[in-house]
Design a protein around this motif. Sequence first.
Motif, PDB file in Angstrom:
ATOM      1  N   THR A  19     -15.000   2.104  -2.832  1.00  0.00           N
ATOM      2  CA  THR A  19     -14.349   1.158  -1.936  1.00  0.00           C
ATOM      3  C   THR A  19     -12.859   1.094  -2.250  1.00  0.00           C
ATOM      4  O   THR A  19     -12.439   1.323  -3.385  1.00  0.00           O
ATOM      5  CB  THR A  19     -14.944  -0.251  -2.080  1.00  0.00           C
ATOM      6  N   PHE A  20     -12.068   0.799  -1.237  1.00  0.00           N
ATOM      7  CA  PHE A  20     -10.618   0.710  -1.384  1.00  0.00           C
ATOM      8  C   PHE A  20     -10.175  -0.735  -1.229  1.00  0.00           C
ATOM      9  O   PHE A  20     -10.735  -1.480  -0.431  1.00  0.00           O
ATOM     10  CB  PHE A  20      -9.904   1.557  -0.322  1.00  0.00           C
ATOM     11  N   THR A  21      -9.131  -1.101  -1.957  1.00  0.00           N
ATOM     12  CA  THR A  21      -8.544  -2.433  -1.804  1.00  0.00           C
ATOM     13  C   THR A  21      -7.615  -2.419  -0.603  1.00  0.00           C
ATOM     14  O   THR A  21      -7.288  -1.352  -0.054  1.00  0.00           O
ATOM     15  CB  THR A  21      -7.738  -2.835  -3.061  1.00  0.00           C
ATOM     16  N   ARG A  22      -7.166  -3.581  -0.207  1.00  0.00           N
ATOM     17  CA  ARG A  22      -6.273  -3.697   0.946  1.00  0.00           C
ATOM     18  C   ARG A  22      -4.968  -2.934   0.701  1.00  0.00           C
ATOM     19  O   ARG A  22      -4.437  -2.282   1.593  1.00  0.00           O
ATOM     20  CB  ARG A  22      -5.996  -5.175   1.199  1.00  0.00           C
ATOM     21  N   GLU A  23      -4.441  -3.006  -0.537  1.00  0.00           N
ATOM     22  CA  GLU A  23      -3.189  -2.312  -0.865  1.00  0.00           C
ATOM     23  C   GLU A  23      -3.363  -0.799  -0.782  1.00  0.00           C
ATOM     24  O   GLU A  23      -2.496  -0.079  -0.280  1.00  0.00           O
ATOM     25  CB  GLU A  23      -2.708  -2.701  -2.273  1.00  0.00           C
ATOM     26  N   GLU A  24      -4.505  -0.309  -1.270  1.00  0.00           N
ATOM     27  CA  GLU A  24      -4.761   1.138  -1.212  1.00  0.00           C
ATOM     28  C   GLU A  24      -4.868   1.613   0.241  1.00  0.00           C
ATOM     29  O   GLU A  24      -4.398   2.703   0.567  1.00  0.00           O
ATOM     30  CB  GLU A  24      -6.052   1.466  -1.971  1.00  0.00           C
ATOM     31  N   ILE A  25      -5.422   0.804   1.079  1.00  0.00           N
ATOM     32  CA  ILE A  25      -5.549   1.173   2.493  1.00  0.00           C
ATOM     33  C   ILE A  25      -4.168   1.268   3.126  1.00  0.00           C
ATOM     34  O   ILE A  25      -3.869   2.217   3.868  1.00  0.00           O
ATOM     35  CB  ILE A  25      -6.426   0.144   3.234  1.00  0.00           C
ATOM     36  N   GLN A  26      -3.297   0.296   2.821  1.00  0.00           N
ATOM     37  CA  GLN A  26      -1.940   0.316   3.380  1.00  0.00           C
ATOM     38  C   GLN A  26      -1.165   1.532   2.874  1.00  0.00           C
ATOM     39  O   GLN A  26      -0.439   2.169   3.633  1.00  0.00           O
ATOM     40  CB  GLN A  26      -1.206  -0.976   3.026  1.00  0.00           C
ATOM     41  N   GLU A  27      -1.331   1.884   1.590  1.00  0.00           N
ATOM     42  CA  GLU A  27      -0.659   3.063   1.044  1.00  0.00           C
ATOM     43  C   GLU A  27      -1.141   4.330   1.743  1.00  0.00           C
ATOM     44  O   GLU A  27      -0.341   5.217   2.058  1.00  0.00           O
ATOM     45  CB  GLU A  27      -0.914   3.172  -0.458  1.00  0.00           C
ATOM     46  N   ARG A  28      -2.437   4.419   1.997  1.00  0.00           N
ATOM     47  CA  ARG A  28      -2.982   5.596   2.680  1.00  0.00           C
ATOM     48  C   ARG A  28      -2.428   5.713   4.107  1.00  0.00           C
ATOM     49  O   ARG A  28      -2.110   6.801   4.566  1.00  0.00           O
ATOM     50  CB  ARG A  28      -4.511   5.525   2.744  1.00  0.00           C
ATOM     51  N   LYS A  29      -2.309   4.578   4.787  1.00  0.00           N
ATOM     52  CA  LYS A  29      -1.770   4.607   6.151  1.00  0.00           C
ATOM     53  C   LYS A  29      -0.316   5.063   6.153  1.00  0.00           C
ATOM     54  O   LYS A  29       0.098   5.836   7.008  1.00  0.00           O
ATOM     55  CB  LYS A  29      -1.897   3.228   6.804  1.00  0.00           C
ATOM     56  N   LYS A  30       0.462   4.576   5.175  1.00  0.00           N
ATOM     57  CA  LYS A  30       1.861   4.996   5.077  1.00  0.00           C
ATOM     58  C   LYS A  30       1.954   6.489   4.813  1.00  0.00           C
ATOM     59  O   LYS A  30       2.790   7.193   5.395  1.00  0.00           O
ATOM     60  CB  LYS A  30       2.573   4.230   3.961  1.00  0.00           C
ATOM     61  N   ALA A  31       1.087   6.993   3.937  1.00  0.00           N
ATOM     62  CA  ALA A  31       1.088   8.422   3.624  1.00  0.00           C
ATOM     63  C   ALA A  31       0.719   9.248   4.859  1.00  0.00           C
ATOM     64  O   ALA A  31       1.322  10.300   5.113  1.00  0.00           O
ATOM     65  CB  ALA A  31       0.119   8.711   2.484  1.00  0.00           C
ATOM     66  N   GLU A  32      -0.240   8.767   5.644  1.00  0.00           N
ATOM     67  CA  GLU A  32      -0.628   9.479   6.864  1.00  0.00           C
ATOM     68  C   GLU A  32       0.510   9.498   7.873  1.00  0.00           C
ATOM     69  O   GLU A  32       0.749  10.503   8.535  1.00  0.00           O
ATOM     70  CB  GLU A  32      -1.867   8.832   7.482  1.00  0.00           C
ATOM     71  N   ARG A  33       1.235   8.377   7.983  1.00  0.00           N
ATOM     72  CA  ARG A  33       2.372   8.332   8.913  1.00  0.00           C
ATOM     73  C   ARG A  33       3.461   9.306   8.479  1.00  0.00           C
ATOM     74  O   ARG A  33       4.096   9.942   9.306  1.00  0.00           O
ATOM     75  CB  ARG A  33       2.934   6.907   8.979  1.00  0.00           C
ATOM     76  N   LYS A  34       3.670   9.376   7.180  1.00  0.00           N
ATOM     77  CA  LYS A  34       4.688  10.287   6.668  1.00  0.00           C
ATOM     78  C   LYS A  34       4.327  11.737   6.977  1.00  0.00           C
ATOM     79  O   LYS A  34       5.172  12.549   7.340  1.00  0.00           O
ATOM     80  CB  LYS A  34       4.832  10.119   5.151  1.00  0.00           C
ATOM     81  N   THR A  37     -13.221  -6.520   5.793  1.00  0.00           N
ATOM     82  CA  THR A  37     -13.692  -5.187   6.111  1.00  0.00           C
ATOM     83  C   THR A  37     -13.733  -4.352   4.844  1.00  0.00           C
ATOM     84  O   THR A  37     -12.803  -4.361   4.048  1.00  0.00           O
ATOM     85  CB  THR A  37     -12.745  -4.519   7.119  1.00  0.00           C
ATOM     86  N   VAL A  38     -14.826  -3.629   4.659  1.00  0.00           N
ATOM     87  CA  VAL A  38     -14.970  -2.761   3.500  1.00  0.00           C
ATOM     88  C   VAL A  38     -14.732  -1.332   3.963  1.00  0.00           C
ATOM     89  O   VAL A  38     -15.395  -0.851   4.881  1.00  0.00           O
ATOM     90  CB  VAL A  38     -16.375  -2.891   2.881  1.00  0.00           C
ATOM     91  N   VAL A  39     -13.755  -0.662   3.345  1.00  0.00           N
ATOM     92  CA  VAL A  39     -13.459   0.727   3.677  1.00  0.00           C
ATOM     93  C   VAL A  39     -13.878   1.577   2.489  1.00  0.00           C
ATOM     94  O   VAL A  39     -13.508   1.296   1.358  1.00  0.00           O
ATOM     95  CB  VAL A  39     -11.953   0.911   3.976  1.00  0.00           C
ATOM     96  N   ARG A  40     -14.640   2.620   2.765  1.00  0.00           N
ATOM     97  CA  ARG A  40     -15.143   3.483   1.699  1.00  0.00           C
ATOM     98  C   ARG A  40     -14.671   4.915   1.905  1.00  0.00           C
ATOM     99  O   ARG A  40     -14.462   5.361   3.026  1.00  0.00           O
ATOM    100  CB  ARG A  40     -16.670   3.478   1.678  1.00  0.00           C
ATOM    101  N   ASP A  41     -14.547   5.617   0.792  1.00  0.00           N
ATOM    102  CA  ASP A  41     -14.243   7.048   0.826  1.00  0.00           C
ATOM    103  C   ASP A  41     -15.510   7.767   1.266  1.00  0.00           C
ATOM    104  O   ASP A  41     -16.598   7.504   0.745  1.00  0.00           O
ATOM    105  CB  ASP A  41     -13.814   7.518  -0.569  1.00  0.00           C
ATOM    106  N   ARG A  42     -15.400   8.672   2.200  1.00  0.00           N
ATOM    107  CA  ARG A  42     -16.580   9.349   2.717  1.00  0.00           C
ATOM    108  C   ARG A  42     -17.253  10.218   1.666  1.00  0.00           C
ATOM    109  O   ARG A  42     -18.470  10.323   1.619  1.00  0.00           O
ATOM    110  CB  ARG A  42     -16.210  10.217   3.920  1.00  0.00           C
ATOM    111  N   ALA A  43     -16.482  10.867   0.846  1.00  0.00           N
ATOM    112  CA  ALA A  43     -17.049  11.794  -0.129  1.00  0.00           C
ATOM    113  C   ALA A  43     -17.690  11.066  -1.308  1.00  0.00           C
ATOM    114  O   ALA A  43     -18.816  11.386  -1.705  1.00  0.00           O
ATOM    115  CB  ALA A  43     -15.970  12.746  -0.633  1.00  0.00           C
ATOM    116  N   THR A  44     -16.992  10.091  -1.877  1.00  0.00           N
ATOM    117  CA  THR A  44     -17.476   9.453  -3.104  1.00  0.00           C
ATOM    118  C   THR A  44     -18.154   8.112  -2.869  1.00  0.00           C
ATOM    119  O   THR A  44     -18.931   7.663  -3.699  1.00  0.00           O
ATOM    120  CB  THR A  44     -16.312   9.226  -4.088  1.00  0.00           C
TER     121      THR A  44
END
Length: 109
Positions: free
Chosen positions: A78-93, A68-75
Amino acid sequence: SGEPRASRAQGRKTQMREGRETGRMSDGTATGLIKAKDLTEELALKRKLNDDTYNALDAKDSGRHATTVVRDRATGKTFTREEIQERKKAERKKKEPIKPEWGGGLAQQ
């Protein structure tokens, strides 16, 4: 409209099915009054043809096993798998409720 009925029927895309005349849509599906048995057989055949076509495609062409390719809506970056996991952790926090200091009452502190 002096043509006999049979020749007019031949001019249209028709097919005789059990003594009845049924038309066809552009995708090959029968139109008109159709028995349930005939419809299920026709749909099963179409499903099998679609499955065979999809299975015959190369995995690269069909997208099978693709990541799965995840992209930033504004720019559009593309995000790597690790960046996606970090973003999810930040959102949970961010979603965790912060207990205010004064929430326990002055006497309990």
